[in-house]
Scaffold this motif. Sequence first.
Motif, PDB file in Angstrom:
ATOM      1  N   VAL A  30       0.837  -1.131   0.017  1.00  0.00           N
ATOM      2  CA  VAL A  30      -0.064   0.084   0.013  1.00  0.00           C
ATOM      3  C   VAL A  30       0.687   1.307  -0.094  1.00  0.00           C
ATOM      4  CG1 VAL A  30      -1.918   1.319   1.229  1.00  0.00           C
ATOM      5  CG2 VAL A  30      -1.838  -1.187   1.267  1.00  0.00           C
ATOM      6  N   LEU A  31       1.026   2.013  -1.025  1.00  0.00           N
ATOM      7  CA  LEU A  31       1.847   2.934  -1.225  1.00  0.00           C
ATOM      8  C   LEU A  31       0.970   4.410  -1.223  1.00  0.00           C
ATOM      9  CD1 LEU A  31       3.951   1.732  -4.311  1.00  0.00           C
ATOM     10  CD2 LEU A  31       4.296   1.144  -1.709  1.00  0.00           C
ATOM     11  N   SER A  32       1.477   5.379  -0.727  1.00  0.00           N
ATOM     12  CA  SER A  32       1.060   6.719  -0.661  1.00  0.00           C
ATOM     13  C   SER A  32       2.201   7.608  -1.043  1.00  0.00           C
ATOM     14  CB  SER A  32       0.505   7.082   0.377  1.00  0.00           C
ATOM     15  OG  SER A  32       1.387   7.030   1.649  1.00  0.00           O
ATOM     16  N   PRO A  33       2.043   8.987  -1.754  1.00  0.00           N
ATOM     17  CA  PRO A  33       3.036   9.834  -2.170  1.00  0.00           C
ATOM     18  C   PRO A  33       3.600  10.604  -1.305  1.00  0.00           C
ATOM     19  CG  PRO A  33       0.559  10.927  -2.641  1.00  0.00           C
ATOM     20  CD  PRO A  33       0.311   9.167  -2.388  1.00  0.00           C
ATOM     21  N   GLY A  34       5.020  10.738  -1.104  1.00  0.00           N
ATOM     22  CA  GLY A  34       5.802  11.284  -0.358  1.00  0.00           C
ATOM     23  C   GLY A  34       5.645  11.153   1.281  1.00  0.00           C
ATOM     24  N   GLY A  35       5.455  12.152   2.045  1.00  0.00           N
ATOM     25  CA  GLY A  35       5.066  11.832   3.358  1.00  0.00           C
ATOM     26  C   GLY A  35       3.799  11.523   3.885  1.00  0.00           C
ATOM     27  N   LYS A  36       2.662  11.134   2.877  1.00  0.00           N
ATOM     28  CA  LYS A  36       1.239  11.208   3.284  1.00  0.00           C
ATOM     29  C   LYS A  36       1.028   9.668   3.611  1.00  0.00           C
ATOM     30  CE  LYS A  36      -0.049  15.169  -0.067  1.00  0.00           C
ATOM     31  NZ  LYS A  36      -0.764  15.299  -1.269  1.00  0.00           N
ATOM     32  N   LYS A  37       0.869   9.456   4.840  1.00  0.00           N
ATOM     33  CA  LYS A  37       0.919   8.118   5.475  1.00  0.00           C
ATOM     34  C   LYS A  37      -0.995   7.867   5.474  1.00  0.00           C
ATOM     35  CE  LYS A  37       2.453   5.128   9.160  1.00  0.00           C
ATOM     36  NZ  LYS A  37       3.140   4.933  10.379  1.00  0.00           N
ATOM     37  N   ILE A  38      -1.226   6.611   5.059  1.00  0.00           N
ATOM     38  CA  ILE A  38      -2.439   6.225   5.200  1.00  0.00           C
ATOM     39  C   ILE A  38      -2.440   5.293   6.596  1.00  0.00           C
ATOM     40  CG2 ILE A  38      -4.130   4.489   4.340  1.00  0.00           C
ATOM     41  CD1 ILE A  38      -2.760   4.998   1.567  1.00  0.00           C
ATOM     42  N   LYS A  39      -3.245   6.106   7.508  1.00  0.00           N
ATOM     43  CA  LYS A  39      -3.295   5.525   8.947  1.00  0.00           C
ATOM     44  C   LYS A  39      -3.863   4.314   9.268  1.00  0.00           C
ATOM     45  CE  LYS A  39      -3.256  10.317  10.565  1.00  0.00           C
ATOM     46  NZ  LYS A  39      -4.110  11.481  11.219  1.00  0.00           N
ATOM     47  N   SER A  40      -5.104   3.727   8.594  1.00  0.00           N
ATOM     48  CA  SER A  40      -5.520   2.683   8.747  1.00  0.00           C
ATOM     49  C   SER A  40      -6.291   2.169   7.584  1.00  0.00           C
ATOM     50  CB  SER A  40      -6.622   2.700   9.853  1.00  0.00           C
ATOM     51  OG  SER A  40      -7.956   3.770   9.315  1.00  0.00           O
ATOM     52  N   LEU A  41      -6.755   0.905   7.492  1.00  0.00           N
ATOM     53  CA  LEU A  41      -7.578   0.303   6.489  1.00  0.00           C
ATOM     54  C   LEU A  41      -8.916   1.176   6.298  1.00  0.00           C
ATOM     55  CD1 LEU A  41      -6.953  -2.277   4.677  1.00  0.00           C
ATOM     56  CD2 LEU A  41      -8.516  -3.395   6.069  1.00  0.00           C
ATOM     57  N   SER A  42      -9.596   1.628   7.060  1.00  0.00           N
ATOM     58  CA  SER A  42     -10.688   2.258   6.779  1.00  0.00           C
ATOM     59  C   SER A  42     -10.397   3.672   6.383  1.00  0.00           C
ATOM     60  CB  SER A  42     -11.582   2.591   8.357  1.00  0.00           C
ATOM     61  OG  SER A  42     -10.660   3.405   9.161  1.00  0.00           O
ATOM     62  N   ASP A  43      -9.066   4.306   6.388  1.00  0.00           N
ATOM     63  CA  ASP A  43      -8.721   5.475   6.037  1.00  0.00           C
ATOM     64  C   ASP A  43      -8.434   5.018   4.214  1.00  0.00           C
ATOM     65  OD1 ASP A  43      -7.767   7.999   5.269  1.00  0.00           O
ATOM     66  OD2 ASP A  43      -5.944   7.798   6.163  1.00  0.00           O
ATOM     67  N   LEU A  44      -8.210   3.900   4.248  1.00  0.00           N
ATOM     68  CA  LEU A  44      -7.740   3.788   2.609  1.00  0.00           C
ATOM     69  C   LEU A  44      -8.911   3.525   1.705  1.00  0.00           C
ATOM     70  CD1 LEU A  44      -5.679   2.474   0.438  1.00  0.00           C
ATOM     71  CD2 LEU A  44      -5.975   0.332   1.415  1.00  0.00           C
ATOM     72  N   LYS A  45      -9.874   2.887   2.489  1.00  0.00           N
ATOM     73  CA  LYS A  45     -11.229   2.692   1.883  1.00  0.00           C
ATOM     74  C   LYS A  45     -11.949   4.106   1.024  1.00  0.00           C
ATOM     75  CE  LYS A  45     -12.809  -1.189   4.472  1.00  0.00           C
ATOM     76  NZ  LYS A  45     -13.892  -1.633   5.561  1.00  0.00           N
TER      77      LYS A  45
END
Length: 466
Positions: free
Chosen positions: A134-149
Amino acid sequence: MSAEAPTPMPALPPPRARVVKSNRAQIIIFSILTLILSAATVWGGRVWLRNSETLVFAVGDANGPEARFAAKLKAVLKANSSRLRLKIVPNPDNAKALAQFDRRDAGLAILRTDAKVPPRARTIAILEHDVVLVLSPGGKKIKSLSDLKKKKIAVVGYSENSVNFVRSALEISDSPDAAQRVQQAPPNTPFDKLFASGFSAVVAIEHTSTIMKDKTYEQFAKHGGGFTLNAIDSAKALARKFPAISEETVSTGMLSSSPAIPDDDVDTIGLEWLLVAQSQVSTSTASELARVVYENKAELALDDGFASKIEPAATDKDAFIIAHPGAAQYINDDTKSFMDRYSDMMYLGAGALSVIGSIFAAIYTKITRVAPEKASELAIRILDVGERMEHAMCIDHLDELQDELETILRHAVIGLRDGTISSDGLDTFKLGYELVRDEIALRRDHLKRHPQQLEDNVVVVKAASG
């Protein structure tokens, strides 16, 4: 008056011709024939027992990893002189290959665990692991699976099922809105272009072995603006909920060594690629196939890394796809000895050797064997010496007869030792020997007591020679 020339003394008559018979040549010939026929029997039995069996291997695209692996397996089976043969049948895609397998038109196939699994599929080996990144640009971290949805996701993967797998794992419905938010990325699209086109996340489903050789992530980290690898916090729960999913770990520096990405182990989920066989494939066939696969891992690995770390099939009863009994038999008894593998041939060889040897032994004993010469038969030769003694008119003749008598005695002693002469009639032989020996001694004494007769004989001999 004219003097009459003395009559020449006749020479001793020659000894009777003796035919020497031996069993050595027969024993050697029968032994060689026994070994040759036994080897021929074992070879014929091996051919009969190991009649080749052809398995149809259904694969997807002819240039895909499944087809290339099948081609390598076919070559390895041939190189190992296995009785198994493969007929590789390509299909437009892996789904069509599994459909062919499901119709029982193929005995082997390769599937990823998120595919529709045919009910009669049984695992031979685990060929590869796919890991979900699960990749996101730069320093934008995806915190949880619900956030990814909630994000717009581009899916990068080898299988046409990758998008459906992501939607299923994230429990995203098949609504039009979901179709817009989770899309299959065009092949070979750089990550920076995907992020620039509006995708907030990229879900890459990669072969674990391929990642180790792929420099794409390292190059993107250095020159493409960088990215963040996000953990799936509920990986364990997802693996329990979906049996096709496995827990995986992306180890430190797996994607990039410089900079180190990730900088610490990251938990995620994954899938497995399995080599499967029909449940009705015989145990012996599946065991032979498993043996060849596990013992030739290096030869089966593809250049891009696929199948470079082949693992044994899961033999647990609660496995997602249970192991074929033949594969399980080999896995659980991986230390098969030489006796285990070739016992059938050894038993066949021992039986053939016993039967064929018995037949030749019977022929030798009853028909062709030359029986040992009896000691009583040698007594006849001794008496022959005694009969010729009456023609001995000089000491030289007696010496000649004495040497012949000693030769017969020496032959008897050697023959009794090595078995070519039996002891039957040995007393007769001894009696004859002593009788002729004493007669020679008496005849020698007689000629010595009558030297005139001896001289006359000598004169006669000289006259005859002159």
